[in-house]
Design a protein around this motif. Sequence first.
Motif, short mmCIF file in Angstrom:
data_model
loop_
_atom_site.label_atom_id
_atom_site.label_comp_id
_atom_site.label_asym_id
_atom_site.label_seq_id
_atom_site.Cartn_x
_atom_site.Cartn_y
_atom_site.Cartn_z
N THR A 163 -15.95 60.13 35.23
CA THR A 163 -14.56 59.77 35.43
C THR A 163 -13.77 59.75 34.15
OG1 THR A 163 -14.79 57.43 35.20
CG2 THR A 163 -14.98 58.44 37.56
N CYS A 164 -14.38 60.19 33.12
CA CYS A 164 -13.60 60.24 31.57
C CYS A 164 -13.33 58.77 31.50
CB CYS A 164 -12.46 61.16 31.34
SG CYS A 164 -12.94 62.59 31.31
N ARG A 165 -14.35 57.88 31.47
CA ARG A 165 -14.02 56.37 31.25
C ARG A 165 -12.87 55.94 32.01
NH1 ARG A 165 -15.35 56.40 24.70
NH2 ARG A 165 -17.47 57.11 24.98
N ASN A 166 -13.17 56.08 33.40
CA ASN A 166 -12.17 55.63 34.56
C ASN A 166 -10.62 56.04 34.13
OD1 ASN A 166 -14.11 54.67 36.20
ND2 ASN A 166 -14.02 52.50 35.31
N TRP A 167 -10.55 57.42 33.56
CA TRP A 167 -9.22 58.00 33.38
C TRP A 167 -8.75 57.29 32.20
CZ3 TRP A 167 -10.79 62.05 35.74
CH2 TRP A 167 -11.70 62.07 37.16
N THR A 168 -9.27 56.76 31.21
CA THR A 168 -8.56 56.60 29.81
C THR A 168 -9.02 57.48 28.79
OG1 THR A 168 -10.29 54.81 29.71
CG2 THR A 168 -8.47 54.20 31.02
N SER A 169 -10.04 58.20 28.78
CA SER A 169 -10.40 59.05 27.77
C SER A 169 -10.03 60.32 27.69
CB SER A 169 -11.92 58.91 27.51
OG SER A 169 -12.43 59.56 26.51
N SER A 170 -9.66 60.93 26.38
CA SER A 170 -9.26 62.21 26.33
C SER A 170 -10.03 62.93 25.24
CB SER A 170 -7.58 62.34 25.80
OG SER A 170 -7.58 61.45 24.74
N ILE A 171 -11.13 62.33 24.98
CA ILE A 171 -12.19 62.78 23.89
C ILE A 171 -13.76 63.05 24.53
CG2 ILE A 171 -13.19 62.83 21.76
CD1 ILE A 171 -10.90 61.32 20.88
N GLN A 172 -14.28 61.79 24.25
CA GLN A 172 -15.69 61.71 25.01
C GLN A 172 -15.82 61.34 26.34
OE1 GLN A 172 -18.31 62.39 23.02
NE2 GLN A 172 -16.78 62.74 21.36
N GLY A 173 -16.76 61.87 26.87
CA GLY A 173 -17.11 61.52 28.52
C GLY A 173 -17.21 62.60 29.30
N ALA A 174 -17.15 62.61 30.50
CA ALA A 174 -17.12 63.71 31.52
C ALA A 174 -16.47 63.26 32.89
CB ALA A 174 -18.64 64.17 31.77
N ALA A 175 -15.84 64.14 33.63
CA ALA A 175 -15.10 64.07 34.72
C ALA A 175 -15.86 64.97 35.91
CB ALA A 175 -13.63 64.15 34.71
N MET A 176 -16.11 64.51 37.05
CA MET A 176 -16.34 65.47 38.04
C MET A 176 -15.10 66.19 38.58
SD MET A 176 -18.67 67.01 40.08
CE MET A 176 -19.74 66.04 39.59
N LEU A 177 -15.47 67.43 38.90
CA LEU A 177 -14.35 68.33 39.08
C LEU A 177 -14.66 68.88 40.38
CD1 LEU A 177 -14.12 69.87 35.69
CD2 LEU A 177 -12.54 68.29 36.31
N GLY A 178 -13.64 69.31 41.28
CA GLY A 178 -13.58 70.05 42.58
C GLY A 178 -12.85 71.46 42.25
N HIS A 179 -13.07 72.48 42.97
CA HIS A 179 -12.45 73.75 42.91
C HIS A 179 -11.49 73.69 44.25
CE1 HIS A 179 -16.13 75.78 40.67
NE2 HIS A 179 -15.23 74.93 39.94
#
Length: 227
Positions: A163-179
Amino acid sequence: MIATDRIVPRICLGLATGLLLAAAQPAYAQTADMSFFVTSVGIGNGGNLGGLAGADNYCQTLAQAAGAGGKTWHAYLSTQAADGKPAVNARDRIGKGPWRNAKGVVIAKDVAELHSANAINKKTALTEKGEVVNGYGDTPNRHDMLTGSQPDGTAFAGTDDRTCRNWTSSIQGAAMLGHSDINGPASNPTAKSWNAAHPSRGPDGGCSQNDLKSTGGAGLFYCFAVN
């Protein structure tokens, strides 16, 4: 004597104006009934959306500009348990349905159908403006939707960031994505998932705007009316 050469143009102008207004009204009415859309543009800061509150506010702002601000809008995003706070499931924060796009097409009648046999695809996953989002094979591809969710709409457990650190990160982390177009490379078995196709990745750490663009995204996400 009445100058008919002046009256006729005025009548024609009045008729033309009336026709334009009449043509515009149905489109506005459909948008007002809208209860689902894809953000036409991203916030622009990668996975940092300002948390759930920032994402919800963004949905509300776009809906307001499109004439559907009379509803309460939430982003389809999950968050993971952290700092003593429990996880939040995307499926639990979007209302009960049914949900319609800007053209009035029902994409799901309820939460169960949304996470099983929904009608989300490239033709129906429209923006708040009623526009089609570029998909797999288009240039640029923008079909990656931030969700942070599993296929059933629940949050991920464990320590792996989705979740990109619960939607607070614009650098480290990862977010699950849908198409949004439920399409992608044949080598990806989950490419047809609207909400859990693959996690973000990239040279900046996984959550920057450039990282999201590198896999076919633009930081877009789904918005649902909860009422």
